[in-house]
Design a protein around this motif. Sequence first.
Motif, short mmCIF file in Angstrom:
data_model
loop_
_atom_site.label_atom_id
_atom_site.label_comp_id
_atom_site.label_asym_id
_atom_site.label_seq_id
_atom_site.Cartn_x
_atom_site.Cartn_y
_atom_site.Cartn_z
N GLU A 87 17.32 2.99 4.12
CA GLU A 87 17.07 1.70 3.48
C GLU A 87 15.61 1.51 3.13
O GLU A 87 15.27 1.06 2.02
N MET A 88 14.70 1.87 4.03
CA MET A 88 13.28 1.65 3.77
C MET A 88 12.74 2.62 2.71
O MET A 88 11.88 2.25 1.92
N ILE A 89 13.24 3.85 2.68
CA ILE A 89 12.82 4.77 1.62
C ILE A 89 13.24 4.22 0.26
O ILE A 89 12.49 4.30 -0.72
N HIS A 90 14.43 3.65 0.20
CA HIS A 90 14.88 3.01 -1.04
C HIS A 90 13.91 1.89 -1.44
O HIS A 90 13.55 1.76 -2.62
N ARG A 91 13.47 1.10 -0.48
CA ARG A 91 12.55 0.00 -0.79
C ARG A 91 11.17 0.54 -1.20
O ARG A 91 10.55 0.00 -2.12
N TYR A 92 10.69 1.57 -0.51
CA TYR A 92 9.39 2.16 -0.89
C TYR A 92 9.45 2.66 -2.34
O TYR A 92 8.52 2.48 -3.12
N LEU B 34 0.83 -1.21 0.00
CA LEU B 34 0.00 0.00 0.00
C LEU B 34 0.86 1.26 0.00
O LEU B 34 0.53 2.26 -0.65
N ILE B 35 1.99 1.21 0.72
CA ILE B 35 2.90 2.36 0.72
C ILE B 35 3.46 2.57 -0.67
O ILE B 35 3.51 3.70 -1.18
N GLY B 36 3.90 1.47 -1.33
CA GLY B 36 4.41 1.58 -2.70
C GLY B 36 3.36 2.13 -3.64
O GLY B 36 3.66 2.95 -4.52
N LEU B 37 2.10 1.69 -3.47
CA LEU B 37 1.02 2.18 -4.32
C LEU B 37 0.78 3.67 -4.10
O LEU B 37 0.59 4.43 -5.06
N CYS B 38 0.81 4.09 -2.86
CA CYS B 38 0.60 5.52 -2.57
C CYS B 38 1.70 6.38 -3.17
O CYS B 38 1.43 7.46 -3.70
N PRO C 150 10.20 1.89 9.97
CA PRO C 150 11.09 2.04 11.12
C PRO C 150 10.41 2.65 12.34
O PRO C 150 10.87 2.47 13.47
N PHE C 151 9.30 3.40 12.13
CA PHE C 151 8.55 3.91 13.27
C PHE C 151 8.10 2.76 14.17
O PHE C 151 8.25 2.81 15.40
#
Length: 369
Positions: free
Chosen positions: A99-104, A8-12, A72-73
């Motif tokens: 790292e997570m922003i890269h994955r998103y 859902l994050i990737g979709l947004c 990470p939150f």
Amino acid sequence: MFVLELGLIGLCVALLPLSYVWVKASDDKFRKLVWMTTFLTLDLVMFGGFTRLTDSGLGCPDWPGCYGTASPFVAHAQIAAAHAALPSGPVSMTKAWIEMIHRYFAMAIGVLIVAQTAIAWRARFKRLPLHVSPWWPTALLMLIGVQGAFGAWTVTMKLQPIIVTTHLLLGLALLGTLGWLAARLTPIPVYEPQISRYRFAAAVGLALLIVQIALGGWVSTNYAVLACTDFPTCNGQWIPPMDFAHGFHLWRALGMTADGDVITQDALVAIHWTHRTFAFAVIAYLVALALRLRGYESLRRPANSVLLVLAIQFATGLSNIVLQWPLPIAVAHNGGAAVLLLLVVMLNFRTASSRPGRAAVPTRDAAPA
């Protein structure tokens, strides 16, 4: 559940460029979507370099989430505990977010390519003139699946150099293929069939550049940028002591030889020296090619851009050595390699498309509004 949250994050994230493309008053939305995806993939490659250069590749030591969560939150307690146990280690809140922003971002690119695939197959079934085979975006979708697998192995195999380098090369392959697809959908300004004589020379230039990028990736993933501390000599010698056998042994752990010993400085020097020396051959070839091609109107802008980016690449590569590898310049050097690849792909497309019967001058697309 957290995998669904990641999706859902990737979709947004993907909805932002999708909305921009679809609200534009234009009849060639599919072409704009491909160009937007190409631009964002270039950004992703650069951010991937930033992730590696800041040692954030293991900021979340599992995959695809972060300590089994989507953010990470949520994983704050686990990240804090890992950082407290090893303050100089690979885990911190900052590195986890990088790292997570890269994955998103990577997931958003995946969503955009899924959208391209759906549009292309819909156009095929409804016989709409989209000017591209649906197998192009389908191949991109399969490529991004393989890229995602290597992204997972990058984490689970603890930044093993051959895995990280392959992950980089697959990302650049995705960028180059998107660039070729975007070029297919873009009208050629002037049809000059005589430039077809350079298609082999352009292909050789692309091959040399890919080898050089692979060598640069090997330097970066082995942290061999500062193995030579001066220029044009290497540690005061034109041909310093080097250990090619251990330096270019592909299957080994980061910082180790295949036998499990700590990798020697001579091995790192061999990696650095090879990349530096081969760079002169690549620069000379591409400069000669660009100077020849800039005489043609349809190739003048990309050829001039190749010359400009080559100059920037030389300057940033030299600055990495002289200034001891500052992060902004290192990221710029990584990004410059990606831009140069995209430009050389464009030159290859133009020379290949100028063969008789291969002119690519599409009319407007009939992509769904």
